[in-house]
Write an enzyme that holds these catalytic residues in place. Structure first.
Site: not given
Ligand code: NAG
Ligand code: NAG
Ligand code: NAG
Ligand code: NAG
Ligand code: NAG
Length: 465
Positions: A270, A276, A412
């Site tokens: 990324q 994410c 995340h």
């Protein structure tokens, strides 16, 4: 610094250390929330007892401490839990890194009668990564342990430390091809790196799985930088409810790995962008499409960064809104047709290039056994987790103590692609989006069955009919 001054310094770091009126307590009142100042005397006594008879270089130091007290008449009975750090090294000038430090978990019972202390019980053990510890630790009790400010005091005696650290740092700079703009910047990064090494060591001591923490490509970033650049605070927001998935009735096979069945594209990166959420979702849709059509296509995250207006590109997003965006846009283009840039651009979506569509999206069960059964039958699952420790994760099964990796601080999004056991420790195999030069070839292994790091709290999938 005398151990007892050390203790004072550490206690000063505890939240609420500022002088405050001691609350009047009813007789026999009991609470773990003893104020640091009240803990001072009994904790100092416990440490003294522990260190009695030990050579100067071998004395333990106090990490974190918490306690409760029971009062009766003139006496107070303190129950303390503390982490102690032992350095198995007599001569500080030849000690290596603090790597050799051992962290112990101790519980003490101390009777205080009119200021006279008696040790009634002492129980210490190494922080054993295999011990199943179901006690409820409070986050506060570990904060001083992980607090970077305790770094200078702890390490000053280690003359050798900076030399050793400089050489590890040089190795890091070569391995990860780092360049810094100035001497000052290099010096600052070395300082950050050294602190991070200590921090990784603490995280290591407090992990109950088999994970190894240490140098990673993120080792020269401060925690704040890492959070800001790579993580996704939006995941803490309530995501819009989707339909619950119809559960799978077959029991979960003992292990499963979608990578071996060709349902998973290679690990992506990324970059310096909090995207994410987009990688987690494309990974899931890639799997769903593979299961429906039998072809594995690498799909475009950049389309989501540019065209999904419900989410915030590099500033974060939610898988639940990304599914809606994919549906309303009309589908996803491939990675090749809509390449990843790692920053937001004007939307350049064209309907003719859509290769994959989705019809719906679903919320999955929070029961990890049901998640496993669903995964084996239906494909890789998008999940959101608390990324605690991942900055320094190298390999093995991570199982941070629950208060350090609370399910309430999800930041995340990733993709579960399989599960199994490694020497009897159950794990989830998790595809991350930080490149193959992080973790186990880009993968993260997290303990399965304990709600580790909130892995079961936001499991979702697209549906392709
Ligand atoms: C942990 O805390 C929760 C609620 O705070 C409580 O229900 C549970 O029994 C506690 N577990 C242990 C092992 O103390
Ligand atoms: C290291 O970085 C430089 C400049 O950033 C780049 O030109 C070079 O290809 C990189 N080398 C490796 C091995 O990544
Ligand atoms: C947008 O996509 C078209 C092809 O679909 C391409 O020719 C064009 O260069 C792209 N525009 C930008 C700004 O990337
Ligand atoms: C799923 O979505 C596609 C594309 O929007 C559509 O062509 C198809 O009919 C849908 N399938 C079902 C069962 O609704
Ligand atoms: C995996 O490990 C767990 C815990 O040790 C055990 O209960 C389970 O039976 C194991 N599963 C397999 C397939 O070995």
């Amino acid at each position: 610094m005398a151990p007892w001054l050390q203790l004072l310094a550490l206690l000063a770091l505890l939240p609420g250390a500022a002088p405050r009126p001691v609350k009047p307590r009813a007789a026999d009142s009991e609470a773990w929330e003893l104020a640091p100042l009240e803990l001072l005397e009994p904790a100092r006594f416990a440490l003294e007892m522990y260190n009695r008879g030990r050579a100067a270089g071998k004395r333990a130091m106090l990490g974190a401490v918490r306690g409760r007290v029971r009062r009766a008449g003139e006496g107070s009975l303190y129950s303390l839990e503390a982490t102690l750090e032992e350095t198995p090294c007599n001569d500080p000038t030849v000690c290596q890194l603090p790597v050799s430090k051992k962290t112990l978990l101790c519980s003490f019972e101390i009777l205080d009668e009119l200021g006279k202390h008696i040790l009634l019980r002492r129980d210490c053990g190494p922080v054993d990564t295999k011990v199943t510890d179901n006690r409820n630790w409070t986050l506060n009790s570990f904060l001083p342990l992980l607090n970077k400010d305790s770094f200078p005091q702890t390490l000053l005696p280690f003359q050798d430390f900076s030399v050793k650290m400089t050489s590890i740092f040089k190795e890091f700079v070569t391995t990860y091809n780092r360049t810094y703009d100035s001497k000052e910047e290099t010096q600052w990064r070395l300082t950050v790196f050294a602190r991070n090494m200590v921090r990784a060591q603490k995280i290591q001591a407090l992990d109950r799985g088999t994970a190894q923490y240490g140098v990673t490509k993120f080792s020269d970033l401060t925690e704040e930088e890492f959070h800001t650049i790579y993580l996704n605070p939006l995941l803490r927001e309530k995501h819009s409810k989707m339909h619950p998935a119809t559960s799978v009735n077959d029991p979960a096979p003992p292990e499963w790995d979608w990578r071996k069945k060709g349902a998973v594209t290679k690990v992506k990166d990324q970059g310096m962008c909090g995207s994410c959420w987009a990688f987690s979702v494309t990974g899931n849709v890639e799997g769903q499409w593979f299961l429906k059509e039998g072809t594995l296509l690498s799909l475009s995250e950049q389309e989501l960064l540019d065209c999904d207006k419900m989410d915030k590109a590099c500033l974060g997003g939610l898988p639940s809104s990304a599914y809606m965006a994919i549906k309303s846009l009309g589908g996803l283009e491939t990675e090749d047709d809509y390449k990843y840039l790692g920053h937001m651009e004007a939307c350049n979506f064209s309907e003719e290039k859509v290769k994959v569509y989705i019809n719906d999206s679903v919320d999955l069960s929070q029961n990890e056994q049901k998640l496993a059964a669903w995964l084996a039958k239906k494909g890789p699952i998008s999940v959101a987790i608390n990324a605690f420790g991942m900055q320094f994760y190298r390999h093995g099964i991570a199982r941070p103590l629950r208060p350090l990796c609370s399910p309430w601080f999800i930041d995340h999004a990733v993709l579960i692609v399989g599960y199994g056991n490694r020497s009897d420790i159950p794990f989830w195999a998790i595809k991350n989006s930080w490149g193959t030069d992080w973790g186990e070839e880009g993968y993260y292994y997290l303990h399965r069955g304990s709600g580790a790091c909130g892995v079961n709290t936001m499991a979702t999938s697209a549906v392709v009919n």
